[in-house]
Motif scaffolding. Structure first.
Motif, PDB file in Angstrom:
ATOM      1  N   VAL A 117     -40.880  53.134  98.885  1.00 27.33           N
ATOM      2  CA  VAL A 117     -40.395  53.489  97.546  1.00 27.33           C
ATOM      3  C   VAL A 117     -41.388  54.362  96.791  1.00 27.33           C
ATOM      4  N   ASP A 118     -42.657  54.000  96.833  1.00 28.01           N
ATOM      5  CA  ASP A 118     -43.660  54.643  95.972  1.00 28.01           C
ATOM      6  C   ASP A 118     -44.633  55.540  96.725  1.00 28.01           C
ATOM      7  N   GLY A 119     -44.499  55.652  98.036  1.00 26.32           N
ATOM      8  CA  GLY A 119     -45.476  56.397  98.826  1.00 26.32           C
ATOM      9  C   GLY A 119     -45.275  57.902  98.765  1.00 26.32           C
ATOM     10  N   VAL A 120     -46.095  58.588  99.535  1.00 23.22           N
ATOM     11  CA  VAL A 120     -46.106  60.050  99.595  1.00 23.22           C
ATOM     12  C   VAL A 120     -45.795  60.487 101.019  1.00 23.22           C
ATOM     13  N   ALA A 121     -44.917  61.455 101.162  1.00 23.66           N
ATOM     14  CA  ALA A 121     -44.607  61.995 102.491  1.00 23.66           C
ATOM     15  C   ALA A 121     -45.768  62.875 102.949  1.00 23.66           C
TER      16      ALA A 121
END
Length: 284
Positions: A117-121
């Protein structure tokens, strides 16, 4: 994550059988944070169909390293791997989650689901072999013993001679310490690192920053190191380990680094911490 982001959560059947409670927790976290469609395939074929029908939804794999590898392989072969980020919630036996951990995915259903939900690709490299197979982690070619030869028993009249010969050999032949070697030809970008007349104990390769780091370990000598885009290993039949799998016997294999070939959702890197996994953030 965008308010309009939609998730396709594919729960691998092995994860459901091995740790149903963690699966339930991951589903609860994801469903509370985004518009989520849950798929519960019962076979690899159903898994493939669910992934193919994802539409605009972002795929989230709930399962072990094999489920993650299956997803990346399918998207790679459909030439859709670069179209969007992939997410994973690692659930399975402890020994089946090593690749996900090595890529930087946090352990635990709650932490991993929150990362979705809150991560970075972040874009990661991929090793692609000449059979269109993919490797997410590294490759290791260890030396293994060949099948032991079984001799027919000697005639009874020869037993005394055999026992004398064995005692002599035991006294005079130094122990080799179980040393095992291969006879392999190893080429990095066409440069010969080792040939079949030179024994090696192991060959390892991993990608980092668009380059393959190759290490050839000869017995009783310092390792040979090289960086290359392409590695070719050939020689007598050998097996290799990649992403917790062991290959069938092969005579030759070539791996090529595909820089930034796929994206995985990972925890944000704290300011000033630098790159931990060797990837780079996706740019809008």
């Amino acid at each position: 994550m965008s308010d309009h982001d939609q998730l396709l959560v594919i729960v691998d059947p092995v994860a459901r059988r091995s740790d149903g409670e963690s699966v339930r927790i991951a589903k609860d976290v994801l469903c509370a944070a985004a518009e989520t469609k849950i798929c519960l395939p019962d076979s690899p074929e159903e898994f493939t169909r669910a992934l193919a029908r994802r539409g605009s939804r972002r795929p989230v794999v709930v399962g072990d390293d094999r489920a993650l590898l299956r997803t990346v392989t399918l998207l790679h072969r459909e030439r859709e791997l670069a179209q969007g980020a992939l997410s994973v919630v690692p659930i399975g036996a402890p020994g089946s989650l090593e690749v996900a951990r090595s890529l930087g995915v946090p352990p635990g259903a709650v932490a991993a689901a929150r990362t979705v939900v809150d991560g970075v690709a972040r874009r990661l490299d991929l090793l692609v072999d000449d059979g269109d197979g993919v490797v997410l982690g590294g490759v290791r070619i260890p030396a293994t013993p060949g099948p032991a030869a079984v001799a027919a028993p000697p005639p009874a009249t020869m037993w005394d001679t055999c026992r004398t010969l064995v005692r002599t050999l035991v006294r005079t032949v130094p122990a080799q310490g179980g040393l095992r070697t291969h006879r392999l030809r190893v080429e990095a970008d066409g440069v010969l690192l080792s040939d079949v007349d030179e024994p090696v104990e192991a060959v390892t390769v991993r990608s980092l920053g668009g380059i393959a780091e190759v290490v050839v370990r000869p017995p009783h000598a310092p390792p040979l190191r090289a960086e290359a885009r392409t590695l070719t290993v050939s020689g007598p039949d050998f097996r290799y380990h990649a992403d917790s799998r062991t290959s069938p016997l092969v005579r030759a294999r070539t791996w090529t680094v595909r820089e930034g070939a796929w994206s995985l959702t990972l925890p944000p890197v704290p300011a000033g911490a630098g790159e931990v996994w060797g990837g780079t953030p996706d740019r809008p």
